[in-house]
Design an enzyme around this catalytic site. Structure first.
Site, PDB file in Angstrom:
ATOM      1  N   HIS A 135       0.875  -1.178   0.000  1.00  0.00           N
ATOM      2  CA  HIS A 135       0.000   0.000   0.000  1.00  0.00           C
ATOM      3  C   HIS A 135       0.912   1.228   0.000  1.00  0.00           C
ATOM      4  O   HIS A 135       2.000   1.190   0.591  1.00  0.00           O
ATOM      5  CB  HIS A 135      -0.835  -0.046   1.285  1.00  0.00           C
ATOM      6  CG  HIS A 135      -1.899   0.985   1.395  1.00  0.00           C
ATOM      7  ND1 HIS A 135      -1.642   2.298   1.707  1.00  0.00           N
ATOM      8  CD2 HIS A 135      -3.243   0.899   1.236  1.00  0.00           C
ATOM      9  CE1 HIS A 135      -2.783   2.970   1.753  1.00  0.00           C
ATOM     10  NE2 HIS A 135      -3.766   2.149   1.464  1.00  0.00           N
ATOM     11  N   ASP A 212       3.138  -3.928   8.375  1.00  0.00           N
ATOM     12  CA  ASP A 212       1.877  -3.228   8.133  1.00  0.00           C
ATOM     13  C   ASP A 212       0.766  -4.258   8.343  1.00  0.00           C
ATOM     14  O   ASP A 212       0.531  -5.111   7.485  1.00  0.00           O
ATOM     15  CB  ASP A 212       1.869  -2.674   6.698  1.00  0.00           C
ATOM     16  CG  ASP A 212       0.538  -2.021   6.340  1.00  0.00           C
ATOM     17  OD1 ASP A 212      -0.412  -2.130   7.131  1.00  0.00           O
ATOM     18  OD2 ASP A 212       0.466  -1.410   5.258  1.00  0.00           O
ATOM     19  N   GLN A 215      -4.365  -5.115   7.174  1.00  0.00           N
ATOM     20  CA  GLN A 215      -5.315  -6.080   6.615  1.00  0.00           C
ATOM     21  C   GLN A 215      -5.270  -7.417   7.339  1.00  0.00           C
ATOM     22  O   GLN A 215      -5.987  -8.336   6.952  1.00  0.00           O
ATOM     23  CB  GLN A 215      -5.066  -6.277   5.110  1.00  0.00           C
ATOM     24  CG  GLN A 215      -5.314  -5.040   4.274  1.00  0.00           C
ATOM     25  CD  GLN A 215      -6.770  -4.557   4.300  1.00  0.00           C
ATOM     26  OE1 GLN A 215      -7.679  -5.284   4.699  1.00  0.00           O
ATOM     27  NE2 GLN A 215      -6.981  -3.322   3.883  1.00  0.00           N
ATOM     28  N   LYS A 238     -10.501  -0.174  10.603  1.00  0.00           N
ATOM     29  CA  LYS A 238     -10.658  -1.422   9.843  1.00  0.00           C
ATOM     30  C   LYS A 238     -10.968  -2.601  10.767  1.00  0.00           C
ATOM     31  O   LYS A 238     -11.223  -3.703  10.311  1.00  0.00           O
ATOM     32  CB  LYS A 238      -9.383  -1.719   9.048  1.00  0.00           C
ATOM     33  CG  LYS A 238      -9.134  -0.698   7.933  1.00  0.00           C
ATOM     34  CD  LYS A 238      -7.935  -1.075   7.112  1.00  0.00           C
ATOM     35  CE  LYS A 238      -7.338   0.086   6.361  1.00  0.00           C
ATOM     36  NZ  LYS A 238      -7.851   0.226   5.003  1.00  0.00           N
ATOM     37  N   CYS A 378      -4.724   2.137  -3.619  1.00  0.00           N
ATOM     38  CA  CYS A 378      -3.474   2.703  -3.094  1.00  0.00           C
ATOM     39  C   CYS A 378      -2.307   1.746  -3.297  1.00  0.00           C
ATOM     40  O   CYS A 378      -1.394   1.669  -2.460  1.00  0.00           O
ATOM     41  CB  CYS A 378      -3.584   3.084  -1.615  1.00  0.00           C
ATOM     42  SG  CYS A 378      -4.814   4.340  -1.301  1.00  0.00           S
TER      43      CYS A 378
HETATM   44  N1  PMP Z   1      -1.774  -0.441   4.629  1.00  0.00           N
HETATM   45  C1  PMP Z   1      -2.697  -1.251   4.112  1.00  0.00           C
HETATM   46  C2  PMP Z   1      -2.320  -2.654   3.703  1.00  0.00           C
HETATM   47  C3  PMP Z   1      -4.007  -0.800   3.973  1.00  0.00           C
HETATM   48  O1  PMP Z   1      -4.935  -1.603   3.452  1.00  0.00           O
HETATM   49  C4  PMP Z   1      -4.321   0.524   4.372  1.00  0.00           C
HETATM   50  C5  PMP Z   1      -5.720   1.076   4.193  1.00  0.00           C
HETATM   51  N2  PMP Z   1      -6.277   0.880   2.918  1.00  0.00           N
HETATM   52  C6  PMP Z   1      -3.314   1.318   4.908  1.00  0.00           C
HETATM   53  C7  PMP Z   1      -2.049   0.809   5.015  1.00  0.00           C
HETATM   54  C8  PMP Z   1      -3.549   2.719   5.350  1.00  0.00           C
HETATM   55  O2  PMP Z   1      -4.502   2.763   6.380  1.00  0.00           O
HETATM   56  P1  PMP Z   1      -5.105   4.170   6.814  1.00  0.00           P
HETATM   57  O3  PMP Z   1      -5.636   4.788   5.562  1.00  0.00           O
HETATM   58  O4  PMP Z   1      -6.178   3.818   7.775  1.00  0.00           O
HETATM   59  O5  PMP Z   1      -3.998   4.938   7.420  1.00  0.00           O
END
Ligand code: PMP
Length: 423
Positions: A135, A212, A215, A238, A378
């Protein structure tokens, strides 16, 4: 979870009772943000109604109550992760957690933090390793850190299906590697990263490991110590918690050695006009008035999932994921990013529908009450690598039923015929 139990769980989410475009809402976008059970909404409200005050500094009763609820929330997160309370830092979201780590390392590289921080300083010749499927939140902070310190950014590649190439990792993680930052579960493919193979490579060269866990946190047991990572982040929203709050886990000794990222009140021991001394973690990373009500809401969300059981949630969602992948595999003209092998995946899949833009497919599903995510999620580099500009993502939550998966599969099967794409 048996269907009857899922029905009971669903009933706790007020938002799921609505209809969308004349159909019962089928929410398959939990990977972007999860819906909130009533008890989470109520916990945040109760904090404001009963205990709202600034934490840590007040002599008055309400301030003490607010502090207790905030620190109880930290204890709940610590239980969820099976770590110590002083290893839990509240952030705004995972993005801020990753930036915090990158800035703290950048500050160490500028000489801040003295002897304790020196081992973490980066410079020319040092390498930061991430992967091709991250991401953007776990990519751009490392690009910027590399640019600021003169370190080099390298990537573990993926294969043509979008799976991390463990065979290529040993050539990327070398004696020069100081940091490995990777995702626990891909937000595009739902594939669980082979941490048991990659983390030892980083350990062998003394590199820090940043996970990270955005997920993975909602979908199963997340114990950073068992995974042998130094730092891990996730977002509260999430995991059925409120927006505006996230978590950074760090090994206590590491957090205390790293220089702070943001500076201000509530993080210091003594301040003169010229300089300041900083508190240990977590306070050194939580300057200013923190996200108190949101942390309280997140703690309630973690109690909610823990009462159901993270292992049971994992098993249920894995079964839904298998159903989803098997169904998608049988639809002509649909390509599943990450392939259709269901082993080691969470209940999430992204597809490219041949001849139909992801946005049109998403609209088609929405017309049937099905909420899916479209775009690059993203993860532009991964999409580019797989030859796709956008995909349509379906992701399960704790309230998802097999019947909803079947409805989504039926809808995906209807996309190409509807848009008149030849078989
Ligand atoms: N890393 C991953 C794997 C994600 O799926 C996300 C959210 N789509 C993020 C980072 C970023 O999370 P946030 O937008 O809540 O900061």
């Amino acid at each position: 979870l048996e269907t009857a139990e899922i029905v009971g769980v669903r009933a706790q989410f007020p938002i799921l009772a609505q209809t969308v475009n004349g159909h019962p809402l089928v929410y398959l976008d939990s990977a972007a943000t999860a819906q909130k059970p009533e008890r989470v909404i109520a916990a945040e409200g109760a904090f404001y109604r009963e205990a709202n005050a600034a934490v840590h500094r007040g002599a008055h009763t309400l301030a003490a109550e607010a502090t207790e609820r905030y620190e109880d929330a930290r204890a709940e997160v610590a239980r969820f992760l099976a770590v110590d309370e002083n290893e839990v830092v509240f952030t705004s979201n995972a993005t801020e957690g990753l930036n915090l780590i990158a800035y703290a390392l950048g500050n160490a590289s500028l000489g801040m933090g003295g002897d304790a921080a020196r081992p973490f300083a980066l410079g020319p010749g040092d390498e930061i390793v991430t992967t091709e499927l991250e991401h953007h939140a776990n990519l751009i902070p490392w690009q910027e850190l590399a640019a600021r310190t003169g370190a080099t950014l390298r990537h573990i590649p993926v294969d043509d299906e979008g799976r991390l190439r463990v065979d290529a990792a040993a050539a990327v993680i070398t004696e020069r590697t100081r940091l490995l930052a990777l995702t626990h579960v891909s937000n595009v493919t739902g594939v669980v990263s082979p941490l048991e193979q990659l983390v030892p490579l980083a350990r062998a060269v003394g590199a820090l490991v940043v996970l990270d866990a955005c997920q993975s946190a909602p979908h199963g047991v997340l114990h950073p110590r068992e995974l042998d990572v130094d730092l891990a982040v996730f977002s509260g929203h999430k995991v059925y918690g409120p927006t505006g709050v996230g978590v950074l886990y760090g090994r206590a000794a590491l957090l205390d050695a790293l220089p702070p990222f943001l500076f201000g009140g509530s993080m210091i021991t003594t301040v003169t006009l010229e300089k300041a001394e900083y508190l240990p973690a977590p306070q050194r990373f939580e300057p200013g008035t923190p996200r108190i009500a949101q942390a309280v809401g997140l703690a309630e969300a973690l109690r909610f999932v823990s009462e159901i059981g993270m292992d049971r949630i994992a098993a249920t969602e894995e079964a839904l994921g298998r159903r989803l992948l098997a169904g998608l595999a049988g639809i002509p003209g649909v390509r599943v990013l990450g392939g259709t092998d269901p082993a080691g995946r969470v209940g999430l899949a992204s597809v490219v529908v041949d001849g139909v833009h992801a946005h049109d497919a998403g609209q088609f599903l929405d017309d049937r009450g099905i909420a899916a995510r479209v775009g690059h999620h993203c993860a532009q580099p991964l999409h580019r690598r797989l030859g796709a500009t956008a995909s349509l993502r379906l992701s399960c939550g704790v309230h998802t039923t097999a019947a909803e998966i079947d409805l989504a599969l039926q809808a995906v099967a209807g996309v190409r015929p509807y848009f008149g794409v030849a078989a």
